[in-house]
Design an enzyme around this catalytic site. Structure first.
Site, PDB file in Angstrom:
ATOM      1  N   GLY A  55     -19.596 -19.147 -13.467  1.00  0.00           N
ATOM      2  CA  GLY A  55     -19.685 -18.449 -14.602  1.00  0.00           C
ATOM      3  C   GLY A  55     -18.546 -18.316 -15.534  1.00  0.00           C
ATOM      4  O   GLY A  55     -18.479 -18.217 -16.615  1.00  0.00           O
ATOM      5  N   GLY A 149     -16.236 -21.611  -5.766  1.00  0.00           N
ATOM      6  CA  GLY A 149     -16.988 -22.025  -4.720  1.00  0.00           C
ATOM      7  C   GLY A 149     -17.360 -23.571  -4.996  1.00  0.00           C
ATOM      8  O   GLY A 149     -17.994 -24.099  -3.926  1.00  0.00           O
ATOM      9  N   ASN A 153     -18.729 -25.949  -1.325  1.00  0.00           N
ATOM     10  CA  ASN A 153     -20.213 -25.838  -1.304  1.00  0.00           C
ATOM     11  C   ASN A 153     -20.873 -27.147  -0.871  1.00  0.00           C
ATOM     12  O   ASN A 153     -20.035 -28.324  -0.945  1.00  0.00           O
ATOM     13  CB  ASN A 153     -20.879 -25.230  -2.431  1.00  0.00           C
ATOM     14  N   GLY A 154     -21.999 -26.996  -0.596  1.00  0.00           N
ATOM     15  CA  GLY A 154     -22.620 -28.384  -0.152  1.00  0.00           C
ATOM     16  C   GLY A 154     -23.238 -29.369  -1.263  1.00  0.00           C
ATOM     17  O   GLY A 154     -23.927 -30.183  -1.070  1.00  0.00           O
ATOM     18  N   MET A 156     -25.726 -28.648  -3.492  1.00  0.00           N
ATOM     19  CA  MET A 156     -26.882 -28.756  -3.872  1.00  0.00           C
ATOM     20  C   MET A 156     -27.396 -27.933  -5.098  1.00  0.00           C
ATOM     21  O   MET A 156     -27.173 -26.705  -4.948  1.00  0.00           O
ATOM     22  CB  MET A 156     -27.755 -28.315  -2.366  1.00  0.00           C
ATOM     23  N   VAL A 284      -5.821 -10.737  -9.828  1.00  0.00           N
ATOM     24  CA  VAL A 284      -5.920  -9.470 -10.344  1.00  0.00           C
ATOM     25  C   VAL A 284      -6.437  -8.467  -9.409  1.00  0.00           C
ATOM     26  O   VAL A 284      -7.350  -8.399  -8.674  1.00  0.00           O
ATOM     27  CB  VAL A 284      -7.084  -9.582 -11.434  1.00  0.00           C
ATOM     28  N   GLU A 394     -32.822 -25.914   3.652  1.00  0.00           N
ATOM     29  CA  GLU A 394     -31.834 -27.102   3.455  1.00  0.00           C
ATOM     30  C   GLU A 394     -31.833 -27.743   4.890  1.00  0.00           C
ATOM     31  O   GLU A 394     -31.664 -27.276   6.051  1.00  0.00           O
ATOM     32  CB  GLU A 394     -30.540 -26.684   3.079  1.00  0.00           C
ATOM     33  N   HIS A 479     -23.901 -17.639   0.139  1.00  0.00           N
ATOM     34  CA  HIS A 479     -24.569 -17.181  -1.126  1.00  0.00           C
ATOM     35  C   HIS A 479     -24.461 -15.653  -1.527  1.00  0.00           C
ATOM     36  O   HIS A 479     -25.670 -15.333  -1.648  1.00  0.00           O
ATOM     37  CB  HIS A 479     -25.959 -17.866  -1.184  1.00  0.00           C
ATOM     38  N   ASN A 517     -30.265 -22.735  -3.413  1.00  0.00           N
ATOM     39  CA  ASN A 517     -28.918 -22.347  -3.799  1.00  0.00           C
ATOM     40  C   ASN A 517     -28.652 -21.991  -5.102  1.00  0.00           C
ATOM     41  O   ASN A 517     -29.093 -22.427  -6.033  1.00  0.00           O
ATOM     42  CB  ASN A 517     -28.076 -23.866  -3.551  1.00  0.00           C
ATOM     43  N   PHE A 519     -25.971 -21.716  -7.421  1.00  0.00           N
ATOM     44  CA  PHE A 519     -24.692 -22.107  -8.555  1.00  0.00           C
ATOM     45  C   PHE A 519     -25.388 -22.431  -9.729  1.00  0.00           C
ATOM     46  O   PHE A 519     -24.847 -22.190 -10.806  1.00  0.00           O
ATOM     47  CB  PHE A 519     -23.807 -23.060  -8.038  1.00  0.00           C
TER      48      PHE A 519
END
Length: 543
Positions: A55, A149, A153-154, A156, A284, A394, A479, A517, A519
């Site tokens: 994001g 991340g 990650n994998g 996917m 931060v 998965e 996740h 997943n 993302f």
């Protein structure tokens, strides 16, 4: 016309140059505009983004394209400098300090093989790429570094079922998401698909073909899974034409080749606008509101992970992209210590682990999974439409380099249970409230699926993988979702209620589950939100 570079490719080239230059010079400030990066910290910046994950990266690119000078603050390091072995990242089979964030031992999801502690290793303490944050009843895996991340990650890249997306985020227009923002996100992320013909004959996915055969015997459906790993590179890995990466056990501790992590896509493009600066090893710790806008207390770390400086950065507009745990903790701390006292009770609510359950099956000796296994999955078992036990599983690798006769899965289940966070003043941290009882639905759903597979194939569960004798492991998640839920803690576009100029742009907006997943969903939602914010909020000053 030959020799002409398109704006997008030229922008990415400039971004890569900035990342590589920073790495070569050992810098923690990455920019294509050194003069802008050298501004005194006393200046009020137009926009600051906390984090460099999905994001955050989307938001940076779109702000940069709009001409908004933007500073990104990342608590992890820039992963672009080879170590003594010539690689940026270490492998799962030979981990070292690069593996884990400020820990003295690796903590992989599989804890044991045949109940022997042969997977995890002692390492030097270092600001490595993977963090595991432990709470009562749940541990959370997080990426630490420029790219968040996406580094661990994998790969996917799955778009959720539309019907479930509408259930999870009912205030978001699905026509816009599936017609505009999901396609935009998948294109920018570099999503690609495995060649089905190559898949049927390659060594890399023998383990997946076996699991497919077993699933089909049970009457279940499998589906190919899109990826941000370059499948053409993987084909060349197996052919011996390029250095091995997915075939060398490079997954959860980073990937040296082939993976299109955010530093190679969105972040490179954002830097290439000339309006975005990234400061790595800057954490931060606190936020307060003052006449300038938002003042951030920031801890700067050195390359060993030690805090060496405390500074303050002020900004007119602040975007939180530190993830479900990071962004939620910042706002909980601000509310409960009184620096942002008007934050409401919705802060910290609606958290879930995306129904994650890991499970292993013991195969017959004549059913080989193969010694060569791609660390990047390409196939899943799709039982999400089962009315009683919805599961998307998965088909995961076990890239040990030897035959283990083990089929491994990360099941994503539909669990309506939600946890919440509270602020602990004694430790100055947010504590997650989640218990084993809340995870039972996920285990029941996963067990129903894999019981079918075992019955159809005469196989059994592996009970030696998780440090005890359990067959199903749901005490960790890859996740984490929720904590600052869209439409509750924020409005329907990620604006934090009661605080103009304060936004959330990460997975904390999604209430606990996506069914796949997450993302790509996080990326597409950020594309949607920042487009609206740029159109509406930059026309009037913050006040």
């Amino acid at each position: 016309m030959a020799g002409v570079t398109s704006p997008l490719s030229r922008r990415r080239f400039l971004g890569f140059a900035a990342l590589n230059s920073a790495a070569l010079l050992g810098l923690n400030t990455i920019t294509t505009a050194p003069a802008a990066a050298a501004k005194p910290t006393g200046d009020v910046l137009p926009a600051v983004i906390v984090g460099t994950g999905y994001g955050a990266a989307v938001t940076a690119l779109r702000l940069g394209e709009a001409g908004v000078p933007t500073l990104m603050l990342e608590m992890g390091r820039l992963w672009d400098t080879p170590g003594e072995d010539g690689n940026v990242f270490c492998s799962m089979l030979r981990p070292d300090g690069r593996a884990m964030w400020l820990k003295n031992r690796t903590r992989a999801p599989l804890a044991s093989l045949l109940w022997m502690d042969v997977i995890n290793h002692d390492t030097e303490r270092y600001p490595g790429v993977l963090d595991r944050v432990d709470h009562d009843g749940m541990s959370v895996y997080l990426g630490r570094g420029v790219g968040g991340g996406s580094l661990v990650n994998g790969a996917m890249a799955v778009v959720p079922k539309r019907s479930y997306f509408e259930e999870v985020l009912p205030s978001v227009d699905p026509d816009e998401m599936y017609g505009r923002y999901f396609p935009r996100a998948t294109a920018a992320l570099g999503v690609n698909h495995v060649d089905p013909e190559w898949f049927e004959t390659c060594e890399s996915y023998q383990y997946a073909r076996l699991s497919r055969e077993h699933a089909h015997r049970a009457g279940l459906t499998t589906t190919f899974v899109p990826s941000v790993y370059d499948f053409d590179y993987l084909r060349r890995e197996e052919a011996g034409e390029v250095p091995r990466s997915a075939l060398a056990g490079e997954v959860i501790y980073g990937n040296n080749h082939g993976k299109r992590s955010l530093d190679k896509t969105y972040l490179a493009d954002a830097l290439g606008t000339g309006n975005v600066t990234i400061r790595a090893l800057h954490e931060v710790r606190a936020i307060r509101r003052d006449a300038r806008g938002y003042a951030l207390t920031v801890h700067r770390r050195d390359e060993t992970g030690e805090v060496v400086e405390r500074l303050e950065i002020a900004t007119e507009r602040l975007f939180l992209g530190a993830g479900s745990l990071g962004s939620t903790e910042l706002l909980l701390r601000a509310r409960d210590t009184g620096t942002l006292p008007e934050l409401g009770p919705e802060i910290g609510q609606g958290w879930g682990p995306n129904g994650n359950v890991m499970v292993g099956r013991a195969n017959h000796v004549w059913d080989s999974t193969g010694r060569t296994q791609s660390g990047m999955p390409a196939l899943g078992i799709d039982a999400w439409d089962d009315p009683e036990h919805p599961v998307f599983a998965e088909i995961a690798p076990v890239p040990a380099g030897v035959e283990l006769w083990l089929s491994l899965y990360l099941a994503i289940t539909k669990n309506p249970e939600r946890g919440h966070f509270s602020y602990d003043p004694a430790t100055d941290t947010a504590r997650l409230h989640w218990n084993a009882e809340q995870g039972k639905t996920s285990i029941q759903q996963a067990k129903a699926l894999f019981d079918k597979i075992n019955r159809a194939n005469g196989t059994t569960y592996r009970t030696d993988l998780f440090g005890d004798t359990r067959a199903f492991e749901n005490r960790f998640t890859y996740h984490p979702l929720g904590g600052l839920v869209l439409g509750a803690a924020t409005d329907d576009w990620g604006r934090v209620r009661g605080y103009p100029g304060l936004y959330v742009t990460d997975g904390s907006l999604i209430p606990g589950s996506t069914g796949v997943n997450p993302f790509v969903t996080i990326t597409a939602l950020a594309e949607r939100n920042v487009e609206r914010i740029l159109a509406e909020d930059w026309t009037t000053p913050v006040g």
